[in-house]
Design a protein around this motif. Structure first.
Motif, PDB file in Angstrom:
ATOM      1  N   ASN A  98       0.833  -1.198   0.000  1.00 37.66           N
ATOM      2  CA  ASN A  98       0.000   0.000   0.000  1.00 37.66           C
ATOM      3  C   ASN A  98       0.867   1.248   0.000  1.00 37.66           C
ATOM      4  OD1 ASN A  98       0.224   1.217   2.919  1.00 37.66           O
ATOM      5  ND2 ASN A  98      -0.110  -0.977   3.249  1.00 37.66           N
ATOM      6  N   VAL A  99       0.268   2.364  -0.400  1.00 35.31           N
ATOM      7  CA  VAL A  99       0.914   3.671  -0.343  1.00 35.31           C
ATOM      8  C   VAL A  99      -0.032   4.650   0.348  1.00 35.31           C
ATOM      9  CG1 VAL A  99       2.273   3.279  -2.433  1.00 35.31           C
ATOM     10  CG2 VAL A  99       0.053   4.431  -2.589  1.00 35.31           C
ATOM     11  N   ILE A 100       0.531   5.727   0.861  1.00 37.96           N
ATOM     12  CA  ILE A 100      -0.251   6.755   1.546  1.00 37.96           C
ATOM     13  C   ILE A 100      -0.043   8.079   0.829  1.00 37.96           C
ATOM     14  CG2 ILE A 100      -0.541   8.047   3.714  1.00 37.96           C
ATOM     15  CD1 ILE A 100       0.573   5.544   5.154  1.00 37.96           C
ATOM     16  N   SER A 101      -1.111   8.837   0.699  1.00 32.28           N
ATOM     17  CA  SER A 101      -0.990  10.177   0.122  1.00 32.28           C
ATOM     18  C   SER A 101      -1.892  11.137   0.874  1.00 32.28           C
ATOM     19  CB  SER A 101      -1.378  10.172  -1.355  1.00 32.28           C
ATOM     20  OG  SER A 101      -1.357  11.494  -1.883  1.00 32.28           O
ATOM     21  N   ILE A 102      -1.455  12.386   0.965  1.00 27.89           N
ATOM     22  CA  ILE A 102      -2.319  13.426   1.517  1.00 27.89           C
ATOM     23  C   ILE A 102      -3.481  13.676   0.563  1.00 27.89           C
ATOM     24  CG2 ILE A 102      -0.560  14.561   2.916  1.00 27.89           C
ATOM     25  CD1 ILE A 102      -0.139  16.545   0.600  1.00 27.89           C
ATOM     26  N   SER A 103      -4.566  14.211   1.099  1.00 27.31           N
ATOM     27  CA  SER A 103      -5.729  14.531   0.274  1.00 27.31           C
ATOM     28  C   SER A 103      -6.401  15.784   0.815  1.00 27.31           C
ATOM     29  CB  SER A 103      -6.718  13.361   0.278  1.00 27.31           C
ATOM     30  OG  SER A 103      -7.792  13.611  -0.599  1.00 27.31           O
ATOM     31  N   PRO A 104      -6.785  16.724  -0.093  1.00 26.08           N
ATOM     32  CA  PRO A 104      -6.723  16.629  -1.542  1.00 26.08           C
ATOM     33  C   PRO A 104      -5.303  16.789  -2.070  1.00 26.08           C
ATOM     34  CG  PRO A 104      -7.429  18.824  -0.901  1.00 26.08           C
ATOM     35  CD  PRO A 104      -7.366  18.017   0.366  1.00 26.08           C
ATOM     36  N   ALA A 117      -2.438  -2.133  -8.989  1.00 27.65           N
ATOM     37  CA  ALA A 117      -3.049  -3.008  -7.980  1.00 27.65           C
ATOM     38  C   ALA A 117      -2.405  -2.823  -6.608  1.00 27.65           C
ATOM     39  CB  ALA A 117      -2.975  -4.474  -8.403  1.00 27.65           C
ATOM     40  N   VAL A 118      -2.244  -1.550  -6.229  1.00 23.54           N
ATOM     41  CA  VAL A 118      -1.655  -1.191  -4.938  1.00 23.54           C
ATOM     42  C   VAL A 118      -2.698  -0.425  -4.133  1.00 23.54           C
ATOM     43  CG1 VAL A 118       0.146   0.181  -3.810  1.00 23.54           C
ATOM     44  CG2 VAL A 118       0.681  -1.101  -5.899  1.00 23.54           C
ATOM     45  N   GLU A 119      -2.873  -0.798  -2.874  1.00 27.01           N
ATOM     46  CA  GLU A 119      -3.860  -0.124  -2.033  1.00 27.01           C
ATOM     47  C   GLU A 119      -3.454   1.337  -1.825  1.00 27.01           C
ATOM     48  OE1 GLU A 119      -5.731  -0.198   2.498  1.00 27.01           O
ATOM     49  OE2 GLU A 119      -4.274  -1.727   1.899  1.00 27.01           O
ATOM     50  N   TYR A 120      -4.430   2.228  -1.956  1.00 24.09           N
ATOM     51  CA  TYR A 120      -4.190   3.665  -1.837  1.00 24.09           C
ATOM     52  C   TYR A 120      -4.887   4.182  -0.587  1.00 24.09           C
ATOM     53  CZ  TYR A 120      -3.967   8.589  -3.346  1.00 24.09           C
ATOM     54  OH  TYR A 120      -3.720   9.940  -3.445  1.00 24.09           O
ATOM     55  N   ARG A 121      -4.113   4.704   0.351  1.00 27.91           N
ATOM     56  CA  ARG A 121      -4.660   5.178   1.619  1.00 27.91           C
ATOM     57  C   ARG A 121      -4.557   6.696   1.687  1.00 27.91           C
ATOM     58  NH1 ARG A 121      -2.115   0.681   5.898  1.00 27.91           N
ATOM     59  NH2 ARG A 121      -3.169  -1.140   4.939  1.00 27.91           N
ATOM     60  N   SER A 139      -0.521   6.733  11.649  1.00 30.51           N
ATOM     61  CA  SER A 139      -1.464   5.678  12.053  1.00 30.51           C
ATOM     62  C   SER A 139      -1.814   4.753  10.895  1.00 30.51           C
ATOM     63  CB  SER A 139      -2.751   6.310  12.601  1.00 30.51           C
ATOM     64  OG  SER A 139      -3.538   6.880  11.569  1.00 30.51           O
ATOM     65  N   LYS A 140      -1.607   5.220   9.678  1.00 29.02           N
ATOM     66  CA  LYS A 140      -1.952   4.426   8.495  1.00 29.02           C
ATOM     67  C   LYS A 140      -0.802   3.552   8.003  1.00 29.02           C
ATOM     68  CE  LYS A 140      -5.697   7.202   6.484  1.00 29.02           C
ATOM     69  NZ  LYS A 140      -6.188   7.749   7.731  1.00 29.02           N
ATOM     70  N   ILE A 141       0.381   3.730   8.557  1.00 34.76           N
ATOM     71  CA  ILE A 141       1.552   2.967   8.128  1.00 34.76           C
ATOM     72  C   ILE A 141       1.529   1.568   8.742  1.00 34.76           C
ATOM     73  CG2 ILE A 141       4.079   2.823   8.235  1.00 34.76           C
ATOM     74  CD1 ILE A 141       4.124   5.888   8.341  1.00 34.76           C
ATOM     75  N   ASP A 142       1.793   0.552   7.893  1.00 29.28           N
ATOM     76  CA  ASP A 142       1.980  -0.800   8.395  1.00 29.28           C
ATOM     77  C   ASP A 142       3.165  -1.432   7.666  1.00 29.28           C
ATOM     78  OD1 ASP A 142       1.075  -1.722   5.902  1.00 29.28           O
ATOM     79  OD2 ASP A 142      -0.973  -2.033   6.619  1.00 29.28           O
ATOM     80  N   THR A 143       3.369  -2.722   7.843  1.00 26.07           N
ATOM     81  CA  THR A 143       4.553  -3.374   7.275  1.00 26.07           C
ATOM     82  C   THR A 143       4.539  -3.418   5.748  1.00 26.07           C
ATOM     83  OG1 THR A 143       3.463  -5.520   7.560  1.00 26.07           O
ATOM     84  CG2 THR A 143       4.957  -4.808   9.315  1.00 26.07           C
ATOM     85  N   ASN A 144       3.377  -3.221   5.152  1.00 24.06           N
ATOM     86  CA  ASN A 144       3.279  -3.251   3.695  1.00 24.06           C
ATOM     87  C   ASN A 144       3.207  -1.856   3.067  1.00 24.06           C
ATOM     88  OD1 ASN A 144       3.325  -6.077   3.399  1.00 24.06           O
ATOM     89  ND2 ASN A 144       1.154  -6.205   3.922  1.00 24.06           N
TER      90      ASN A 144
END
Length: 348
Positions: A98-104, A117-121, A139-144
């Motif tokens: 997975n990856v994390i991005s700020i929004s907007p 096919a990568v989870e978007y958080r 809080s959204k970060i995990d091992t993946n």
């Protein structure tokens, strides 16, 4: 970042693969006295019958002089979208990471995540100042979690992310932090490309589409450590930047004084536009901007968008973005275009 290990970030198949070697990779001498019969090209010269330099050496050399960054820290692509796609393919395992991005923020991060096919958080910005919510991000970060995307100055909000905020993320995340600096030339803040030696886990992307004014040729630049660049060179298409694009970029970049002069005019025009917006009755808020556009909150975004369109002016309606209800984004135009915009503002 203390435990950052690039080999643990790279997809195993990418780590093991052997890069394709093109004819122009194997033989780099461009001497006119040589006869090239190695790449199955049409031998009759029309200026474009030969394959372009797959490593864009001449163009990178000019960028190196402008930015004071080694050519070994660069990958060029068909717009920033291509280099962003490359990092997904190099570092994110489909249906696992997975990856994390700020929004907007820039919408292509989500598109590329879905494509690969990568989870978007999403992590919503703080509504008060459009700065990242650090507690929420961590809080959204995990091992993946492989990457965090931070557009700075951000699009569509316009604000640059505070340096101490970016530093905290970079220093406390063991994956890659991608800092998208498409609008950095309009800001007084120093680019993060000068922190590459201090932080091996950062990737910085820039573009020639905004300040340089070459959106039509599609040229994106990625800056990173030599180790990351080596991985991306392994998987990028061999001739991803065509000869016409390279030639035009070199031509325009040679006159960087002209580029700087135009940037200064745009910054001055942004101040003129901001002043006009402050006197407009239907504008409820003007957000700070470190880019070449201004985000405003109005009474009714859909109505005002249509009114501008009727007057022949196309702006961007961002009302459907997170935290941007009734917001319009206005790009700074030429002095003549801005005068027409201000005239329209005063007539509504």
């Amino acid at each position: 970042m203390k435990n950052f290990n690039l080999n643990k970030i790279i997809r195993p198949n990418i780590l093991a693969m052997k890069a394709y070697s093109s004819a122009r990779d194997e033989f780099k001498d461009a001497s006119k006295d040589l006869i090239f019969l190695d790449a199955n090209e049409n031998p009759y010269n029309n200026g474009l019958n030969r394959y372009p330099d797959p490593q864009q050496r001449d163009l990178k050399q000019i960028l190196s002089q402008i930015k004071n960054i080694s050519t070994e820290n660069m990958v060029l692509g068909n717009g920033s979208d291509e280099v962003l796609d490359l990092i997904f393919r190099a570092f994110c395992e489909p249906n696992q990471d997975n990856v994390i991005s700020i929004s907007p923020s820039y919408g292509m991060y989500s598109v590329l995540a879905n494509l690969n096919a990568v989870e978007y958080r999403k992590s919503l910005l703080n509504i008060a100042d459009f700065q990242p919510n650090l507690d929420d991000i961590f809080s959204k970060i995990d091992t993946n979690t492989k990457m965090i995307f931070l557009c700075s100055p951000n699009n569509p909000t316009g604000e640059i992310i505070k340096r101490n905020t970016l530093t905290e993320i970079v220093e406390n995340f063991d994956g890659l932090v991608v800092i998208d600096e498409a609008y950095i030339d309009f800001s007084d803040e120093q680019s993060w490309i000068y922190e590459l030696e201090n932080y091996p886990n950062i990737i910085v992307t820039q573009t020639l589409s905004k300040a340089v004014g070459l959106a039509g040729i599609r040229l994106g630049i990625l800056y990173a450590s030599k180790e990351i660049i080596s991985v991306l060179n392994k998987i990028k298409p061999p001739y991803n930047v065509n000869q016409l694009t390279q030639n035009k970029a070199i031509e325009i970049l040679k006159d960087y004084e002209k580029i700087n002069a135009i940037m200064q005019v745009l910054i001055e025009q942004k101040a003129v536009l901001k002043q006009a917006l402050e006197n407009c009755s239907f504008v409820e808020k003007i957000y700070p901007s470190d880019a070449n556009f201004i985000l405003i909150k109005v009474d009714n975004a859909n109505k005002r968008y249509d009114e501008f369109l009727e007057k022949g002016i196309v702006i961007r309606n961002r009302t459907n973005d997170d935290l941007c209800e009734n917001c319009l984004r206005i790009t700074v135009g030429t002095e003549e275009e801005n005068s027409k915009l201000i005239e329209t503002l005063n007539s509504l």
